[in-house]
Write an enzyme that holds these catalytic residues in place. Structure first.
Site, PDB file in Angstrom:
ATOM      1  N   GLN A   1     -41.421 -72.053 -49.578  1.00 11.29           N
ATOM      2  CA  GLN A   1     -40.177 -72.836 -49.545  1.00 11.29           C
ATOM      3  C   GLN A   1     -40.415 -74.295 -49.165  1.00 11.29           C
ATOM      4  O   GLN A   1     -39.568 -75.150 -49.361  1.00 11.29           O
ATOM      5  CB  GLN A   1     -39.205 -72.222 -48.517  1.00 11.29           C
ATOM      6  CG  GLN A   1     -38.735 -70.846 -48.916  1.00 11.29           C
ATOM      7  CD  GLN A   1     -38.179 -70.064 -47.731  1.00 11.29           C
ATOM      8  OE1 GLN A   1     -36.984 -69.932 -47.578  1.00 11.29           O
ATOM      9  NE2 GLN A   1     -39.053 -69.545 -46.881  1.00 11.29           N
TER      10      GLN A   1
ATOM     11  N   GLY B   1     -38.032 -83.894 -37.875  1.00  9.39           N
ATOM     12  CA  GLY B   1     -36.863 -83.082 -37.548  1.00  9.39           C
ATOM     13  C   GLY B   1     -36.468 -83.226 -36.092  1.00  9.39           C
ATOM     14  O   GLY B   1     -36.652 -84.291 -35.482  1.00  9.39           O
TER      15      GLY B   1
ATOM     16  N   MET C   1     -36.490 -68.950 -44.640  1.00 10.09           N
ATOM     17  CA  MET C   1     -36.731 -69.779 -43.446  1.00 10.09           C
ATOM     18  C   MET C   1     -35.445 -70.442 -42.955  1.00 10.09           C
ATOM     19  O   MET C   1     -34.375 -70.227 -43.516  1.00 10.09           O
ATOM     20  CB  MET C   1     -37.788 -70.838 -43.754  1.00 10.09           C
ATOM     21  CG  MET C   1     -39.215 -70.349 -43.609  1.00 10.09           C
ATOM     22  SD  MET C   1     -40.357 -71.729 -43.809  1.00 10.09           S
ATOM     23  CE  MET C   1     -41.883 -70.981 -43.258  1.00 10.09           C
ATOM     24  N   GLY C   2     -35.575 -71.300 -41.969  1.00 14.92           N
ATOM     25  CA  GLY C   2     -34.404 -71.992 -41.427  1.00 14.92           C
ATOM     26  C   GLY C   2     -34.430 -72.091 -39.919  1.00 14.92           C
ATOM     27  O   GLY C   2     -33.503 -72.622 -39.314  1.00 14.92           O
TER      28      GLY C   2
ATOM     29  N   ARG D   1     -47.572 -80.982 -35.150  1.00 16.90           N
ATOM     30  CA  ARG D   1     -46.467 -80.752 -34.209  1.00 16.90           C
ATOM     31  C   ARG D   1     -46.990 -81.055 -32.807  1.00 16.90           C
ATOM     32  O   ARG D   1     -47.743 -80.266 -32.245  1.00 16.90           O
ATOM     33  CB  ARG D   1     -46.020 -79.295 -34.274  1.00 16.90           C
ATOM     34  CG  ARG D   1     -45.362 -78.877 -35.590  1.00 16.90           C
ATOM     35  CD  ARG D   1     -44.751 -77.513 -35.408  1.00 16.90           C
ATOM     36  NE  ARG D   1     -44.314 -76.898 -36.656  1.00 16.90           N
ATOM     37  CZ  ARG D   1     -43.126 -77.124 -37.217  1.00 16.90           C
ATOM     38  NH1 ARG D   1     -42.290 -77.965 -36.677  1.00 16.90           N
ATOM     39  NH2 ARG D   1     -42.797 -76.488 -38.336  1.00 16.90           N
ATOM     40  N   ASP D   2     -46.619 -82.197 -32.270  1.00 19.69           N
ATOM     41  CA  ASP D   2     -47.063 -82.566 -30.923  1.00 19.69           C
ATOM     42  C   ASP D   2     -45.903 -83.141 -30.139  1.00 19.69           C
ATOM     43  O   ASP D   2     -44.988 -83.726 -30.707  1.00 19.69           O
ATOM     44  CB  ASP D   2     -48.160 -83.649 -31.001  1.00 19.69           C
ATOM     45  CG  ASP D   2     -49.492 -83.088 -31.424  1.00 19.69           C
ATOM     46  OD1 ASP D   2     -50.051 -82.270 -30.683  1.00 19.69           O
ATOM     47  OD2 ASP D   2     -49.956 -83.459 -32.520  1.00 19.69           O
TER      48      ASP D   2
ATOM     49  N   ASP E   1     -34.702 -77.010 -42.986  1.00 21.48           N
ATOM     50  CA  ASP E   1     -33.722 -76.178 -42.271  1.00 21.48           C
ATOM     51  C   ASP E   1     -32.309 -76.765 -42.269  1.00 21.48           C
ATOM     52  O   ASP E   1     -31.351 -76.054 -41.960  1.00 21.48           O
ATOM     53  CB  ASP E   1     -34.165 -75.979 -40.809  1.00 21.48           C
ATOM     54  CG  ASP E   1     -35.559 -75.396 -40.695  1.00 21.48           C
ATOM     55  OD1 ASP E   1     -35.993 -74.730 -41.645  1.00 21.48           O
ATOM     56  OD2 ASP E   1     -36.207 -75.611 -39.655  1.00 21.48           O
TER      57      ASP E   1
ATOM     58  N   ARG F   1     -33.201 -50.323 -55.893  1.00 22.04           N
ATOM     59  CA  ARG F   1     -33.691 -50.550 -54.527  1.00 22.04           C
ATOM     60  C   ARG F   1     -32.816 -51.554 -53.774  1.00 22.04           C
ATOM     61  O   ARG F   1     -32.101 -52.351 -54.389  1.00 22.04           O
ATOM     62  CB  ARG F   1     -35.102 -51.172 -54.578  1.00 22.04           C
ATOM     63  CG  ARG F   1     -36.188 -50.174 -54.853  1.00 22.04           C
ATOM     64  CD  ARG F   1     -37.510 -50.899 -55.044  1.00 22.04           C
ATOM     65  NE  ARG F   1     -38.611 -49.941 -55.145  1.00 22.04           N
ATOM     66  CZ  ARG F   1     -39.795 -50.220 -55.644  1.00 22.04           C
ATOM     67  NH1 ARG F   1     -40.053 -51.425 -56.113  1.00 22.04           N
ATOM     68  NH2 ARG F   1     -40.732 -49.306 -55.680  1.00 22.04           N
TER      69      ARG F   1
HETATM   70  O1  F6P Z   1     -38.766 -76.359 -39.614  1.00 20.48           O
HETATM   71  C1  F6P Z   1     -39.293 -75.929 -40.826  1.00 20.48           C
HETATM   72  C2  F6P Z   1     -39.860 -74.549 -40.697  1.00 20.48           C
HETATM   73  O2  F6P Z   1     -40.414 -74.186 -41.951  1.00 20.48           O
HETATM   74  C3  F6P Z   1     -38.897 -73.486 -40.194  1.00 20.48           C
HETATM   75  O3  F6P Z   1     -38.034 -73.021 -41.212  1.00 20.48           O
HETATM   76  C4  F6P Z   1     -39.855 -72.443 -39.699  1.00 20.48           C
HETATM   77  O4  F6P Z   1     -39.246 -71.644 -38.716  1.00 20.48           O
HETATM   78  C5  F6P Z   1     -40.958 -73.278 -39.109  1.00 20.48           C
HETATM   79  O5  F6P Z   1     -40.896 -74.534 -39.758  1.00 20.48           O
HETATM   80  C6  F6P Z   1     -42.352 -72.729 -39.282  1.00 20.48           C
HETATM   81  O6  F6P Z   1     -43.187 -73.524 -38.503  1.00 20.48           O
HETATM   82  P1  F6P Z   1     -44.768 -73.649 -38.677  1.00 20.48           P
HETATM   83  O7  F6P Z   1     -45.022 -74.579 -39.825  1.00 20.48           O
HETATM   84  O8  F6P Z   1     -45.194 -74.275 -37.392  1.00 20.48           O
HETATM   85  O9  F6P Z   1     -45.282 -72.296 -38.900  1.00 20.48           O
END
Ligand code: F6P
Length: 374
Positions: A300, A111, A178-179, A75-76, A136, A171
């Site tokens: 996921q 994304g 996630m999302g 992620r950059d 997501d 329970r």
């Molecule tokens: O965008 C995909 C995702 O898995 C999101 O659902 C989640 O919020 C985020 O990436 C988690 O990011 P990282 O991999 O940087 O922890």
């Protein structure tokens, strides 16, 4: 336009099932056209550092069913990259690398963040195409994204499995899905898995409303409940705090104000980190039912892509090769019905596709009696 000879491809942002299917789809079509294909390692970082591998037929063989990305990812932000402890604008370096490698186009699989990077590279004069990838499903101007269908299968299976243990122990089980800031995954899996309550970022919930729904179920003899809660879902108070903090960031006029606002936003996020556990405690106190939390997390994103994601990745990948052939750049290849469509990157970058409150899935959830916490 000069004939295409050499193309680069990379995967950026969080990995998601179907990335390799898309690399293969693009790659096979590219090789079929007589082009040479190289794959940059580890997303934008590999593009900046010019680290790449040849993607010939042998490299593309056997990857259709493989999870993750054979290229690696990161992620950059290309205009603000941390290199040797310094934050630099790496666009000139990318342009130099693309020229040195003789690339006619670069294909970015990613994304929302990747669409922004792609637009910056287009502005730097490069021929760029993106493909929409994320579990997501929150990318603007495409019907769906690859990775989403697989993640929805995984989350649905989790909800299925949690039913029997919630039932056996009487329970409440909250499963956090996630999302990011969108509720697509929780909503889709929640409906498919028959969750009793689904909580989305788009619909701030009231704890009383969630507890009422559980108590109604108890009155009718169901002494358990399964709650599908999106990671971005918040109760009304937390949602209001978050929104106010985000507004501060958006309205900051000076670098100092912006820095302070971002710090405040990070603190608000931090203070809400355990929100699913907090809800579990609150529900336990009100209903008297023992409550447990399952955070599905990265499971996921992992593992083999389902058929729908393999198909979608292959379709979008081959459509991207067609766009290169036609010289159509500065676009994302979107899924549109049973077809694909080229969408200008300006219409994608910086936009997020949230669940509209009148979406058919929202109506469906309500009609089958699922509580949405409002
Ligand atoms: O965008 C995909 C995702 O898995 C999101 O659902 C989640 O919020 C985020 O990436 C988690 O990011 P990282 O991999 O940087 O922890």
């Amino acid at each position: 336009m000069a004939a295409t000879k050499r193309v680069g491809i990379l995967t950026a942002g969080g990995d998601s099932p179907g990335l390799n299917a898309a690399i293969r789809g693009f790659g096979k079509a590219a090789i079929g056209n007589g082009w040479e294909l190289i794959g940059f390692r580890d997303g934008i970082r590999g593009l900046v550092e010019n680290r790449h591998v040849p993607l010939d037929s042998r490299a593309l063989s056997g990857i259709l069913t493989v999870g993750g990305t054979i290229l690696g990812t990161s992620r950059d932000k290309v205009h603000k990259m941390s290199i040797d402890g310094e934050v630099v604008d790496a666009r000139p370096q990318v342009v130099a690398n693309v020229e040195a490698e003789g690339l006619d186009a670069i294909i970015l699989l990613g994304g929302g963040g990747t669409a922004k990077n792609a637009l910056r590279l287009v502005e730097a004069g490069l021929n760029v195409i993106t493909l929409p990838k994320t579990i997501d499903n929150d990318i603007a101007r495409t019907d769906t994204t690859f990775g989403f269908a697989t993640a929805m299968e995984i989350a649905t299976e989790a909800i299925d499995r949690l039913h029997s243990t919630a039932h056996s122990h009487h329970r409440i089980i909250l499963t956090e899905i996630m999302g990011h800031r969108a509720g697509w995954l929780a909503l889709g899996a929640g409906i498919a898995g028959g969750a009793d309550i689904i909580l989305l970022p788009e619909i701030p919930f009231s704890v009383d409303s969630v507890a009422d729904r559980i108590q109604d179920r108890m009155k009718s003899g169901s002494t358990f409940s399964v709650v599908a809660i999106a990671e971005g879902a918040r109760d009304r108070t937390d949602a209001a705090d978050l929104e106010a903090a985000e507004l501060l960031v958006r309205s900051a006029k000076t670098p100092e104000a912006s820095g302070a606002a971002r710090k405040h936003l990070a603190n608000v996020y931090d203070s809400q980190r355990e929100h699913t556990f907090k809800l579990a405690r609150e529900l336990e106190a009100v209903t008297g039912l023992e409550s447990r939390v399952t955070i599905l997390g990265y499971v996921q994103r992992g593992g083999i892509p389902c058929a729908a994601d393999r198909l979608l990745g292959s379709r979008l990948g081959t459509a991207a090769a067609h766009a290169v052939e036609k010289g159509q750049f500065g676009v994302m290849v979107a899924a549109r019905g049973e077809d694909t469509e080229l969408v200008p990157l300006e219409e994608v970058a910086g936009k997020v596709k949230l669940v509209p409150l009148d979406h058919e899935w929202v109506h469906t959830a309500r009609k089958v009696g699922t509580g949405l916490g409002d």
